[in-house]
Design a protein around this motif. Structure first.
Motif, PDB file in Angstrom:
ATOM      1  N   HIS A  11       0.835  -1.195   0.000  1.00 20.74           N
ATOM      2  CA  HIS A  11       0.000   0.000   0.000  1.00 20.74           C
ATOM      3  C   HIS A  11       0.873   1.250   0.000  1.00 20.74           C
ATOM      4  CE1 HIS A  11      -2.539  -3.212   1.582  1.00 20.74           C
ATOM      5  NE2 HIS A  11      -3.596  -2.497   1.237  1.00 20.74           N
ATOM      6  N   ASN A  12       0.289   2.356  -0.430  1.00 28.25           N
ATOM      7  CA  ASN A  12       1.003   3.625  -0.378  1.00 28.25           C
ATOM      8  C   ASN A  12       0.711   4.332   0.947  1.00 28.25           C
ATOM      9  OD1 ASN A  12      -1.578   4.700  -0.647  1.00 28.25           O
ATOM     10  ND2 ASN A  12      -1.312   5.223  -2.814  1.00 28.25           N
ATOM     11  N   ALA A  13       1.198   5.564   1.079  1.00 29.53           N
ATOM     12  CA  ALA A  13       1.042   6.307   2.326  1.00 29.53           C
ATOM     13  C   ALA A  13      -0.418   6.579   2.664  1.00 29.53           C
ATOM     14  CB  ALA A  13       1.810   7.630   2.235  1.00 29.53           C
ATOM     15  N   ALA A  14      -1.282   6.582   1.651  1.00 27.63           N
ATOM     16  CA  ALA A  14      -2.705   6.815   1.871  1.00 27.63           C
ATOM     17  C   ALA A  14      -3.464   5.511   2.119  1.00 27.63           C
ATOM     18  CB  ALA A  14      -3.305   7.552   0.678  1.00 27.63           C
ATOM     19  N   ASP A  15      -2.726   4.429   2.318  1.00 23.33           N
ATOM     20  CA  ASP A  15      -3.287   3.090   2.558  1.00 23.33           C
ATOM     21  C   ASP A  15      -4.072   2.570   1.355  1.00 23.33           C
ATOM     22  OD1 ASP A  15      -3.385   0.871   4.246  1.00 23.33           O
ATOM     23  OD2 ASP A  15      -5.413   1.362   4.903  1.00 23.33           O
ATOM     24  N   GLU A  16      -3.728   3.038   0.165  1.00 24.32           N
ATOM     25  CA  GLU A  16      -4.343   2.540  -1.067  1.00 24.32           C
ATOM     26  C   GLU A  16      -3.500   1.389  -1.603  1.00 24.32           C
ATOM     27  OE1 GLU A  16      -6.084   6.798  -2.730  1.00 24.32           O
ATOM     28  OE2 GLU A  16      -4.008   6.194  -3.154  1.00 24.32           O
TER      29      GLU A  16
END
Length: 200
Positions: free
Chosen positions: A102-107
């Motif tokens: 996931h990325n920093a935005a939890d995507e």
């Protein structure tokens, strides 16, 4: 017999052979509207790979060909079909559960699947990135299944990649609907209005 059962000779799969009755059922149920030539091509792929559309191993679909700008019939294997091919080789040694990043935005960014083949010490790794496989609506949003089951959809893409790496001879050219759905994104996207510069 209705068809000659697939069996394994080493890692080579003996193809299916559908009789006339089976061909009629398959055409009416899974390729309605295809021409004789189109259906012959679809069935050749299914038979040569030992995939039965009645079992959900393979799908016959109409897709947009960007080169000819027309709708054409195509064959797509289901993830179950790819799994069946791998298992019938006698060399399939299982796989790990999908891993996700996931990325920093939890995507969700990507899915990773490792497939094992007997006699080979290292796994075959399939990595599917969300940006490359997500299927979108005309509004640019993920389609229903990609929105409600993102892990399942991206995991299937990663598994398909790994299975083709592990068993290239048996699965070459076979792609799942989850992998191919993004091909329609360009068609789904609304056309941007053209801007005409005013003469000075």
């Amino acid at each position: 017999n209705e068809l000659e059962r697939v069996h394994v000779r080493g890692a080579d799969i003996v193809p299916l052979t559908f009789d006339d009755t089976a061909r009629g059922v398959i055409r009416n149920a899974y390729a309605k509207g295809a021409s004789d030539a189109e259906f012959a091509g679809l069935l050749t792929v299914a038979e040569s790979r030992g995939l039965d559309p009645r079992l959900g191993h393979v799908h016959f679909v109409r897709r947009f060909d960007s080169k000819t700008k027309t709708e054409v019939w195509a064959t797509q294997a289901s993830i179950d079909g790819l799994r069946a091919i791998a298992e019938r080789t006698g060399l399939y040694d299982g796989q790990d559960e999908p891993e996700y990043e996931h990325n920093a935005a939890d995507e969700i960014v990507l899915a990773r699947v490792r497939v094992y083949r007997k006699g080979i010490s290292r796994p075959f790794v399939g990595v599917a990135r969300w940006s490359e496989y997500v299927q979108r609506t005309r509004e640019g949003e993920p389609t229903r299944f990609w929105k409600t089951m993102p892990f399942v959809m991206l995991g299937k893409c990663a598994e398909g990649l790994a299975l083709r790496k592990a068993f290239p001879q048996q699965t070459a050219g076979l792609y799942t609907p989850e992998e191919m759905g993004q091909a329609d994104n360009d068609r789904a996207a609304p056309q941007k209005p053209r801007t005409i510069a005013a003469a000075v």
